[in-house]
Motif scaffolding. Structure first.
Motif, PDB file in Angstrom:
ATOM      1  N   ARG A  63      34.874  66.863  28.248  1.00 36.87           N
ATOM      2  CA  ARG A  63      33.659  67.648  28.438  1.00 36.87           C
ATOM      3  C   ARG A  63      32.770  67.052  29.515  1.00 36.87           C
ATOM      4  O   ARG A  63      31.731  67.615  29.854  1.00 36.87           O
ATOM      5  CB  ARG A  63      32.877  67.767  27.134  1.00 36.87           C
ATOM      6  CG  ARG A  63      32.343  66.435  26.636  1.00 36.87           C
ATOM      7  CD  ARG A  63      31.533  66.600  25.355  1.00 36.87           C
ATOM      8  NE  ARG A  63      31.040  65.311  24.916  1.00 36.87           N
ATOM      9  CZ  ARG A  63      29.911  64.758  25.315  1.00 36.87           C
ATOM     10  NH1 ARG A  63      29.125  65.394  26.137  1.00 36.87           N
ATOM     11  NH2 ARG A  63      29.549  63.573  24.880  1.00 36.87           N
ATOM     12  N   GLN A  64      33.143  65.904  30.030  1.00 36.69           N
ATOM     13  CA  GLN A  64      32.337  65.228  31.041  1.00 36.69           C
ATOM     14  C   GLN A  64      33.242  64.700  32.141  1.00 36.69           C
ATOM     15  O   GLN A  64      34.453  64.566  31.946  1.00 36.69           O
ATOM     16  CB  GLN A  64      31.520  64.106  30.411  1.00 36.69           C
ATOM     17  CG  GLN A  64      32.337  62.943  29.879  1.00 36.69           C
ATOM     18  CD  GLN A  64      31.473  61.961  29.109  1.00 36.69           C
ATOM     19  OE1 GLN A  64      31.245  62.143  27.930  1.00 36.69           O
ATOM     20  NE2 GLN A  64      31.008  60.933  29.788  1.00 36.69           N
ATOM     21  N   PRO A  65      32.663  64.410  33.299  1.00 34.76           N
ATOM     22  CA  PRO A  65      33.487  63.919  34.411  1.00 34.76           C
ATOM     23  C   PRO A  65      34.155  62.580  34.097  1.00 34.76           C
ATOM     24  O   PRO A  65      33.658  61.791  33.288  1.00 34.76           O
ATOM     25  CB  PRO A  65      32.480  63.739  35.555  1.00 34.76           C
ATOM     26  CG  PRO A  65      31.280  64.509  35.163  1.00 34.76           C
ATOM     27  CD  PRO A  65      31.260  64.546  33.666  1.00 34.76           C
ATOM     28  N   VAL A  66      35.268  62.355  34.748  1.00 38.52           N
ATOM     29  CA  VAL A  66      35.930  61.043  34.742  1.00 38.52           C
ATOM     30  C   VAL A  66      35.736  60.485  36.145  1.00 38.52           C
ATOM     31  O   VAL A  66      36.203  61.075  37.120  1.00 38.52           O
ATOM     32  CB  VAL A  66      37.437  61.171  34.418  1.00 38.52           C
ATOM     33  CG1 VAL A  66      38.115  59.809  34.515  1.00 38.52           C
ATOM     34  CG2 VAL A  66      37.642  61.793  33.041  1.00 38.52           C
ATOM     35  N   LEU A  67      35.022  59.392  36.238  1.00 37.88           N
ATOM     36  CA  LEU A  67      34.750  58.778  37.536  1.00 37.88           C
ATOM     37  C   LEU A  67      35.827  57.745  37.830  1.00 37.88           C
ATOM     38  O   LEU A  67      36.133  56.902  36.982  1.00 37.88           O
ATOM     39  CB  LEU A  67      33.365  58.142  37.539  1.00 37.88           C
ATOM     40  CG  LEU A  67      32.238  59.130  37.239  1.00 37.88           C
ATOM     41  CD1 LEU A  67      30.917  58.411  37.079  1.00 37.88           C
ATOM     42  CD2 LEU A  67      32.155  60.174  38.329  1.00 37.88           C
ATOM     43  N   VAL A  68      36.404  57.827  39.012  1.00 42.23           N
ATOM     44  CA  VAL A  68      37.500  56.936  39.384  1.00 42.23           C
ATOM     45  C   VAL A  68      37.021  56.013  40.495  1.00 42.23           C
ATOM     46  O   VAL A  68      36.533  56.465  41.535  1.00 42.23           O
ATOM     47  CB  VAL A  68      38.745  57.735  39.826  1.00 42.23           C
ATOM     48  CG1 VAL A  68      39.888  56.791  40.160  1.00 42.23           C
ATOM     49  CG2 VAL A  68      39.167  58.715  38.717  1.00 42.23           C
ATOM     50  N   PHE A  69      37.183  54.709  40.251  1.00 41.67           N
ATOM     51  CA  PHE A  69      36.765  53.663  41.169  1.00 41.67           C
ATOM     52  C   PHE A  69      37.983  52.867  41.608  1.00 41.67           C
ATOM     53  O   PHE A  69      39.034  52.926  40.977  1.00 41.67           O
ATOM     54  CB  PHE A  69      35.769  52.711  40.485  1.00 41.67           C
ATOM     55  CG  PHE A  69      34.505  53.376  40.029  1.00 41.67           C
ATOM     56  CD1 PHE A  69      33.387  53.399  40.846  1.00 41.67           C
ATOM     57  CD2 PHE A  69      34.429  53.985  38.785  1.00 41.67           C
ATOM     58  CE1 PHE A  69      32.211  54.009  40.433  1.00 41.67           C
ATOM     59  CE2 PHE A  69      33.258  54.601  38.357  1.00 41.67           C
ATOM     60  CZ  PHE A  69      32.151  54.615  39.183  1.00 41.67           C
ATOM     61  N   GLU A  70      37.796  52.069  42.654  1.00 43.72           N
ATOM     62  CA  GLU A  70      38.864  51.165  43.075  1.00 43.72           C
ATOM     63  C   GLU A  70      38.257  49.828  43.447  1.00 43.72           C
ATOM     64  O   GLU A  70      37.079  49.722  43.795  1.00 43.72           O
ATOM     65  CB  GLU A  70      39.651  51.753  44.238  1.00 43.72           C
ATOM     66  CG  GLU A  70      38.862  51.968  45.498  1.00 43.72           C
ATOM     67  CD  GLU A  70      39.684  52.604  46.604  1.00 43.72           C
ATOM     68  OE1 GLU A  70      40.907  52.762  46.457  1.00 43.72           O
ATOM     69  OE2 GLU A  70      39.082  52.939  47.630  1.00 43.72           O
ATOM     70  N   GLY A  71      39.094  48.799  43.344  1.00 42.75           N
ATOM     71  CA  GLY A  71      38.639  47.455  43.682  1.00 42.75           C
ATOM     72  C   GLY A  71      39.805  46.493  43.734  1.00 42.75           C
ATOM     73  O   GLY A  71      40.952  46.847  43.433  1.00 42.75           O
ATOM     74  N   SER A  72      39.492  45.289  44.085  1.00 38.27           N
ATOM     75  CA  SER A  72      40.503  44.237  44.211  1.00 38.27           C
ATOM     76  C   SER A  72      40.980  43.771  42.839  1.00 38.27           C
ATOM     77  O   SER A  72      40.371  44.069  41.807  1.00 38.27           O
ATOM     78  CB  SER A  72      39.907  43.042  44.965  1.00 38.27           C
ATOM     79  OG  SER A  72      38.885  42.443  44.160  1.00 38.27           O
ATOM     80  N   LYS A  73      42.044  43.005  42.876  1.00 36.72           N
ATOM     81  CA  LYS A  73      42.586  42.423  41.645  1.00 36.72           C
ATOM     82  C   LYS A  73      41.516  41.577  40.951  1.00 36.72           C
ATOM     83  O   LYS A  73      41.354  41.627  39.734  1.00 36.72           O
ATOM     84  CB  LYS A  73      43.809  41.568  41.991  1.00 36.72           C
ATOM     85  CG  LYS A  73      44.455  40.900  40.819  1.00 36.72           C
ATOM     86  CD  LYS A  73      45.688  40.118  41.247  1.00 36.72           C
ATOM     87  CE  LYS A  73      46.353  39.480  40.057  1.00 36.72           C
ATOM     88  NZ  LYS A  73      47.646  38.874  40.392  1.00 36.72           N
ATOM     89  N   GLU A  74      40.760  40.841  41.745  1.00 40.52           N
ATOM     90  CA  GLU A  74      39.701  39.983  41.199  1.00 40.52           C
ATOM     91  C   GLU A  74      38.595  40.821  40.548  1.00 40.52           C
ATOM     92  O   GLU A  74      38.057  40.450  39.499  1.00 40.52           O
ATOM     93  CB  GLU A  74      39.120  39.090  42.297  1.00 40.52           C
ATOM     94  CG  GLU A  74      40.097  38.074  42.868  1.00 40.52           C
ATOM     95  CD  GLU A  74      41.123  38.653  43.858  1.00 40.52           C
ATOM     96  OE1 GLU A  74      42.168  38.008  44.059  1.00 40.52           O
ATOM     97  OE2 GLU A  74      40.908  39.767  44.397  1.00 40.52           O
ATOM     98  N   LEU A  75      38.263  41.934  41.165  1.00 43.25           N
ATOM     99  CA  LEU A  75      37.234  42.807  40.612  1.00 43.25           C
ATOM    100  C   LEU A  75      37.690  43.388  39.274  1.00 43.25           C
ATOM    101  O   LEU A  75      36.907  43.461  38.325  1.00 43.25           O
ATOM    102  CB  LEU A  75      36.884  43.930  41.582  1.00 43.25           C
ATOM    103  CG  LEU A  75      35.710  44.784  41.115  1.00 43.25           C
ATOM    104  CD1 LEU A  75      34.400  44.165  41.595  1.00 43.25           C
ATOM    105  CD2 LEU A  75      35.840  46.190  41.583  1.00 43.25           C
TER     106      LEU A  75
END
Length: 143
Positions: A63-75
């Motif tokens: 019912r709500q957005p799914v926000l997709v992020f990216e980052g390094s292995k360390e993050l």
């Protein structure tokens, strides 16, 4: 503004954090697997079934957005630690899961590795918006 199109500000957030070195097919596959468990701990995130004008019924979705992020292995490692310390609902996908073929093997592969040694390629977090924001801090929106 039409009330049907008015923006809604949710108190909760669904966020997926992917490692930035994954291939496109891996990003899509990992995202699908990661979000699949969220409704099992938070059934309220699922809306009503869809129906078209021909009266064909479709499965409900979030019912709500799914926000997709990216980052390094360390993050990802740091975000994982923040999610664990905040006791948030979380799913993980490790690099080992690319070599397994079914759910039991997936669970065994994660179980075999100490928490701090997980080779994370993705995680999904669900919880209060402000806590999820802190978990994914430093990550960029997926491009």
């Amino acid at each position: 503004m039409n009330p049907m199109n008015a923006p809604v500000r949710f108190d909760t957030k669904i966020a997926v954090l992917l490692r930035d070195d994954l291939l496109v097919w891996q990003r899509l596959n990992v995202t699908a697997f990661l979000v699949s468990g969220i409704p099992t701990v938070a059934p309220e995130v699922i809306g009503e079934p869809y129906r078209d004008a021909g009266d064909v019924t479709y499965l409900p979705m979030f019912r709500q957005p799914v926000l997709v992020f990216e980052g390094s292995k360390e993050l990802l490692t740091a975000a994982h630690g923040r999610a664990v310390s905040r006791d948030l609902a979380m799913s993980v996908f490790t690099s080992d899961l690319f070599a397994t073929g079914h759910d039991a093997a997936n669970r065994a592969a994660v179980r075999a590795v100490a928490t701090e040694s997980l080779d994370l390629v993705g995680l999904a977090v669900y919880g209060p918006r402000n806590l999820v924001d802190r978990v994914v801090k430093g990550a960029a929106m997926h491009r």
